[in-house]
Design an enzyme around this catalytic site. Sequence first.
Site, PDB file in Angstrom:
ATOM      1  N   LYS A   1      37.997  44.460  50.421  1.00 18.20           N
ATOM      2  CA  LYS A   1      38.678  44.778  51.673  1.00 18.20           C
ATOM      3  C   LYS A   1      38.060  46.013  52.316  1.00 18.20           C
ATOM      4  CE  LYS A   1      43.154  44.204  51.495  1.00 18.20           C
ATOM      5  NZ  LYS A   1      44.496  44.545  50.993  1.00 18.20           N
TER       6      LYS A   1
ATOM      7  N   ARG B   1      46.497  50.559  51.149  1.00 23.12           N
ATOM      8  CA  ARG B   1      46.242  49.180  50.738  1.00 23.12           C
ATOM      9  C   ARG B   1      45.279  49.133  49.563  1.00 23.12           C
ATOM     10  NH1 ARG B   1      43.773  46.813  56.183  1.00 23.12           N
ATOM     11  NH2 ARG B   1      44.572  44.837  55.353  1.00 23.12           N
TER      12      ARG B   1
ATOM     13  N   GLY C   1      47.570  39.049  47.005  1.00 24.39           N
ATOM     14  CA  GLY C   1      48.956  39.352  46.690  1.00 24.39           C
ATOM     15  C   GLY C   1      49.183  39.972  45.333  1.00 24.39           C
TER      16      GLY C   1
ATOM     17  N   MET D   1      48.482  42.999  44.391  1.00 23.09           N
ATOM     18  CA  MET D   1      48.961  44.378  44.481  1.00 23.09           C
ATOM     19  C   MET D   1      49.551  44.587  45.868  1.00 23.09           C
ATOM     20  SD  MET D   1      45.916  46.262  42.452  1.00 23.09           S
ATOM     21  CE  MET D   1      44.686  45.111  42.971  1.00 23.09           C
TER      22      MET D   1
ATOM     23  N   ARG E   1      37.716  38.386  54.975  1.00 23.08           N
ATOM     24  CA  ARG E   1      37.097  38.028  53.699  1.00 23.08           C
ATOM     25  C   ARG E   1      36.665  36.576  53.798  1.00 23.08           C
ATOM     26  NH1 ARG E   1      42.820  38.499  50.835  1.00 23.08           N
ATOM     27  NH2 ARG E   1      43.792  36.704  51.803  1.00 23.08           N
TER      28      ARG E   1
ATOM     29  N   HIS F   1      52.486  32.891  50.769  1.00 22.60           N
ATOM     30  CA  HIS F   1      51.967  33.112  49.426  1.00 22.60           C
ATOM     31  C   HIS F   1      51.754  31.797  48.681  1.00 22.60           C
ATOM     32  CE1 HIS F   1      52.599  33.874  45.063  1.00 22.60           C
ATOM     33  NE2 HIS F   1      51.709  34.817  45.298  1.00 22.60           N
TER      34      HIS F   1
ATOM     35  N   ARG G   1      29.061   4.323  24.042  1.00 26.78           N
ATOM     36  CA  ARG G   1      29.554   4.290  22.657  1.00 26.78           C
ATOM     37  C   ARG G   1      29.933   2.861  22.311  1.00 26.78           C
ATOM     38  NH1 ARG G   1      32.441   7.718  25.554  1.00 26.78           N
ATOM     39  NH2 ARG G   1      32.222   9.969  25.291  1.00 26.78           N
TER      40      ARG G   1
ATOM     41  N   ARG H   1      24.287   4.064  21.950  1.00 24.14           N
ATOM     42  CA  ARG H   1      24.334   4.694  20.641  1.00 24.14           C
ATOM     43  C   ARG H   1      24.812   3.678  19.618  1.00 24.14           C
ATOM     44  NH1 ARG H   1      28.314   9.669  19.970  1.00 24.14           N
ATOM     45  NH2 ARG H   1      29.855   8.009  19.859  1.00 24.14           N
TER      46      ARG H   1
ATOM     47  N   SER I   1      18.892  13.473  22.284  1.00 27.74           N
ATOM     48  CA  SER I   1      20.124  13.636  23.063  1.00 27.74           C
ATOM     49  C   SER I   1      21.041  14.555  22.272  1.00 27.74           C
ATOM     50  CB  SER I   1      20.743  12.262  23.276  1.00 27.74           C
ATOM     51  OG  SER I   1      21.956  12.389  23.944  1.00 27.74           O
TER      52      SER I   1
ATOM     53  N   THR J   1      26.657  17.887  21.695  1.00 28.30           N
ATOM     54  CA  THR J   1      27.056  19.276  21.460  1.00 28.30           C
ATOM     55  C   THR J   1      28.459  19.412  20.883  1.00 28.30           C
ATOM     56  OG1 THR J   1      27.525  19.386  23.817  1.00 28.30           O
ATOM     57  CG2 THR J   1      25.487  20.399  23.058  1.00 28.30           C
ATOM     58  N   ASN J   2      29.259  18.353  20.934  1.00 27.68           N
ATOM     59  CA  ASN J   2      30.570  18.468  20.271  1.00 27.68           C
ATOM     60  C   ASN J   2      30.380  18.599  18.766  1.00 27.68           C
ATOM     61  OD1 ASN J   2      31.591  18.094  22.790  1.00 27.68           O
ATOM     62  ND2 ASN J   2      32.365  16.027  22.428  1.00 27.68           N
TER      63      ASN J   2
ATOM     64  N   CYS K   1      24.628  14.921  25.906  1.00 25.17           N
ATOM     65  CA  CYS K   1      25.672  13.968  26.256  1.00 25.17           C
ATOM     66  C   CYS K   1      27.027  14.403  25.763  1.00 25.17           C
ATOM     67  CB  CYS K   1      25.335  12.576  25.728  1.00 25.17           C
ATOM     68  SG  CYS K   1      25.224  12.512  23.943  1.00 25.17           S
TER      69      CYS K   1
ATOM     70  N   TYR L   1      17.681  15.711  31.287  1.00 27.28           N
ATOM     71  CA  TYR L   1      18.859  15.065  31.874  1.00 27.28           C
ATOM     72  C   TYR L   1      20.140  15.568  31.224  1.00 27.28           C
ATOM     73  CZ  TYR L   1      19.309  11.944  27.826  1.00 27.28           C
ATOM     74  OH  TYR L   1      19.488  11.446  26.577  1.00 27.28           O
TER      75      TYR L   1
HETATM   76  P1  ADP Z   1      47.154  41.955  51.197  1.00 28.95           P
HETATM   77  O1  ADP Z   1      45.958  42.183  50.353  1.00 28.95           O
HETATM   78  O2  ADP Z   1      48.365  41.578  50.447  1.00 28.95           O
HETATM   79  O3  ADP Z   1      46.865  41.081  52.362  1.00 28.95           O
HETATM   80  P2  ADP Z   1      47.022  44.129  53.056  1.00 28.95           P
HETATM   81  O4  ADP Z   1      46.625  45.469  52.631  1.00 28.95           O
HETATM   82  O5  ADP Z   1      45.979  43.366  53.747  1.00 28.95           O
HETATM   83  O6  ADP Z   1      47.543  43.384  51.781  1.00 28.95           O
HETATM   84  O7  ADP Z   1      48.267  44.290  53.968  1.00 28.95           O
HETATM   85  C1  ADP Z   1      49.460  43.600  53.958  1.00 28.95           C
HETATM   86  C2  ADP Z   1      49.854  43.304  55.392  1.00 28.95           C
HETATM   87  O8  ADP Z   1      49.993  44.514  56.132  1.00 28.95           O
HETATM   88  C3  ADP Z   1      48.813  42.494  56.106  1.00 28.95           C
HETATM   89  O9  ADP Z   1      49.469  41.564  56.920  1.00 28.95           O
HETATM   90  C4  ADP Z   1      48.102  43.500  56.936  1.00 28.95           C
HETATM   91  O10 ADP Z   1      47.569  42.944  58.099  1.00 28.95           O
HETATM   92  C5  ADP Z   1      49.184  44.495  57.261  1.00 28.95           C
HETATM   93  N1  ADP Z   1      48.599  45.800  57.446  1.00 28.95           N
HETATM   94  C6  ADP Z   1      47.885  46.496  56.583  1.00 28.95           C
HETATM   95  N2  ADP Z   1      47.460  47.656  57.114  1.00 28.95           N
HETATM   96  C7  ADP Z   1      47.930  47.689  58.357  1.00 28.95           C
HETATM   97  C8  ADP Z   1      47.814  48.616  59.427  1.00 28.95           C
HETATM   98  N3  ADP Z   1      47.116  49.738  59.300  1.00 28.95           N
HETATM   99  N4  ADP Z   1      48.421  48.333  60.584  1.00 28.95           N
HETATM  100  C9  ADP Z   1      49.126  47.189  60.712  1.00 28.95           C
HETATM  101  N5  ADP Z   1      49.277  46.266  59.761  1.00 28.95           N
HETATM  102  C10 ADP Z   1      48.683  46.515  58.588  1.00 28.95           C
HETATM  103 MG    MG Z   2      45.515  41.332  53.578  1.00 28.44          MG
HETATM  104 MG    MG Z   3      50.550  41.830  50.249  1.00 19.54          MG
END
Ligand code: ADP
Ligand code: MG
Ligand code: MG
Length: 925
Positions: free
Chosen positions: A28, A99, A108, A110, A345, A461, A567, A623, A813, A816-817, A881, A901
């Site tokens: 990130k 963040r 999600g 952390m 990402r 999520h 087989r 075989r 051939s 490997t098992n 195989c 192969y």
């Molecule tokens: P995650 O990895 O769970 O997506 P993020 O750090 O990206 O966590 O953030 C969680 C949410 O908060 C995301 O929707 C992100 O866009 C929002 N967010 C994070 N930083 C800011 C910011 N500086 N201003 C507005 N929204 C933010």
């Molecule tokens: Mg995010």
């Molecule tokens: Mg989050």
Amino acid sequence: MNDTVIDKIWAFGFNEGDGKDKKLLGGKGANLCEMTQLGLNVPPGFVITTEACLDYLDSDDDALPSDLMDQVRQQMQEVESLTGKKFGDPEDPLLVSVRSGSAMSMPGMMDTILNLGLNSETLQGEIRQTGDERFGYDSYRRFIQLFGKVALDIDDEEFDKEFDAVKEKANVSEDVGLSADNLKEISERFLHVVSEQTGRPFPEDPYEQLEIAVKAVFNSWMGKRAVDYRREFHITPDMAHGTAVNICTMVFGNRGDDSATGVAFTRNPGTGENKLFGEYLINAQGEDVVAGIRTPKPIDKLAGEMPEMARQLEELRQKLEEHYCEVQDFEFTIERGTLYCLQTRNGKMNAVAMVRTSVEMEQEKLIDKKQALLRIEPDLLEQMLYPRLDPEAQAVSLAQGLPASPGAATGIAVFDADRAEVRGKSGERVILLREETKPEDIHGFFASQGILTSRGGKTSHAAVVARGMGKPCVAGAEGIEVDVNLRIASVGDTTIHEGDMITLDGSTGKVYLGEVATIEAEVTAELSILLKWADEIARLTVMANADTALDGRDALKYGARGIGLCRTERMFNDPSRLPVVIEMIVAETLEERQVALEKLLPMQRSDFKELFEVMSPYPVTIRLLDPPIHEFLPSENQLVRELEQLKQLKQTVVGMDVLVGTMSLLVDPLATNDEAEPVHSLADAHMVEEAISKKESMLKKVRSLYETNPMLGHRGVRLGITFPEIYSMQIRAILEAAAECEKKGIEVHPKIKVPQVCTAQELLSVKRLVDDIKAELKERLGQTPGFQFGTMIEVVRSCMRADSLAEEAEFFSFGTNDLTQATFSFSREDAENKFLPMYNESGILQDNPFEVLDEKGVGKLMALAVDWGKKTRPDLLVGICGEHGGHPASINFCHNIGLDYISCSAPRVPVARLAAAQAALSGEE
Ligand code: ADP
Ligand code: MG
Ligand code: MG
């Protein structure tokens, strides 16, 4: 330790950090730097490095690196000058988000703290600045809750209770309906929760808040969720070590109706379609979209509501793709008509979308063929071969949700992750059914066939995680009311109880009661194109393990270039043949055995002929009989039981004819069926007598064949040498079938493969049988079909004697098992049931060697055998195989040690083709 590190840079501004260094800055953070430096509109901020995290986690006294907070203050000043606001300023406060983010995306895993910097004073400044009291308190209550949860470890429920209480009092159903006063009351209640739960007031000093938050993010790296996630996805320290912390100026999507927040993919992650895909919410902040609190709108709608923003978003999409040359999954926020990008990402997509985007991005010249092949994880392709609902099934759906992750799944409804885990582990197919899911439910995902939620959108999520795992998911099926406490869900008048069977279709979003029929997936046009590219680049040929013509057709459909392992015992096990096979085994004399073999010969011949015809012009490797022959006989226990029954019967018969109710045993004394159908027939004492004597002789045979260690016993070539007539029959069947095909003008390439060989002498004796039959055919037909003769390499000694084996064998051939069992001296079942899991958990062995080829041990033997074999016979063909032949990492290894192969189960063939291409490509570099 901290004091010895001088002048280390622990924090980098978004405008200075190296966007390529994900290891140091996390994914990130690196991308925030990269986007900032590209000129995209990212709110100012900075990244605290993963090194700082590791330093902190290593310290005994729970201290941050000594100069870290100084550097943080310096970076803060930089942000202050860029934004014109001051952190902690009671007039116009700078607020930030804190963040996490490591080198590997762990969605999600952390939590993020928003609106940090608010306290009783700055809050008033923020309200004066914006002139919006409601907004001020909305931000405040969010901050207190997130900070309380993430940094102070307070249970979410404590806050939710208060929140719901106020909501109820105010009689509103959605958060947006809450007034400034309501939110103020909520904030006050939240502050109270914090002091109640921690025994201290909520920290007011913004820098103290920041320091606590940074430590909390660092600590989350070792939290249970994160550790579980890394274990499950095999994320090792050299892939991601520690988390970075991103401090980012807050921008507000909750500033009114000209503000919004959303998440989007530059292309559709479910289908690959080249079109912006995503969701947004007006007047909302970050987490709201993902958390599934309100159901967001599809991104298409934005153009109607905010045309200029929609245009800018499209522009952002173009820029992101042009720069990253990869589908991006990004977060944006619109604050009063200004668009900000908060994260990007590489998009996680399902297999269909990955394949389609690979092919299309190549055609758009965004990437080349090599990149198109390398960007897809081969294992992902198996997903495309997942079943989908049979359109003919005509099931009536019970509820409709969002198609969040494609594929069909059936299982029993289970209402929480813990139970899903228990029932899933006990072998039941489970559908996790929740109102919404949270990161702590992750173990429930692993155990489930599919996920169903009643709330949340396609970027909730549940949807994101399910897609990542390739599991079907239906999200936001709002017609379903979930009651977790009662463990029921209701849809109109229908009630789903825990344990009821349901089916969901993640491609359409439909949910069905009961089990609905599914059908196999087809190879799409894009997949064919991609795999054609793969075949052009791969050096390894991919073949399939297939025992019947039917399997062979399947293998061809998936693009196999022949059969690497057929087989023959599978043909023996056919119910119509088993009695003849048993007859052959129990035969007391060679003559008796010949009689049985003569019956088997035409059967095998026609099997092989059919297989050759289907596979023409590709090779078919057969075989010779491998398993110990007692495997074809009933067990000793069963025979003893049957004998007892017969003896009882004999007493009731006493000489006269009786009607027998249950004794199929009399009709067919060789019957092996344990649950014999009741048969009504007339029997007399004489018949019973005869049956008893046959059973007794079979029991005697079974006892005489008993082995302490059947896997190391009388099997494979050892059988072929003690009963050469069995191997002769098989060899004859193969060559005669081939000759018949050739006569019909069908091109065939049979290969005869001898199992369990450990000395050249063994191979030589089988070779003599082959030569005899060849000579005889030549005499009879005037010519003999072409074929190859080779050996399995599955015994340690065969590796060591590869040079001399290659004098007789035209191909090797690797099995490997068996080779793995032999190398470790582990019997597979015992190992997997008794000690291997513990070995893996404690790190004594990194992987299960029966799943992941042990390159250092088994692989070393293979490499030696290849070298020595090819020294004797330079054009020796070498393949694998075993089950490992379908695993990308093992395929890469096979490529590297010079195999020609690989052969794997039919549905793994596409995976193997891609893996073979990737092996060739990575070898190029
Ligand atoms: P995650 O990895 O769970 O997506 P993020 O750090 O990206 O966590 O953030 C969680 C949410 O908060 C995301 O929707 C992100 O866009 C929002 N967010 C994070 N930083 C800011 C910011 N500086 N201003 C507005 N929204 C933010
Ligand atoms: Mg995010
Ligand atoms: Mg989050």
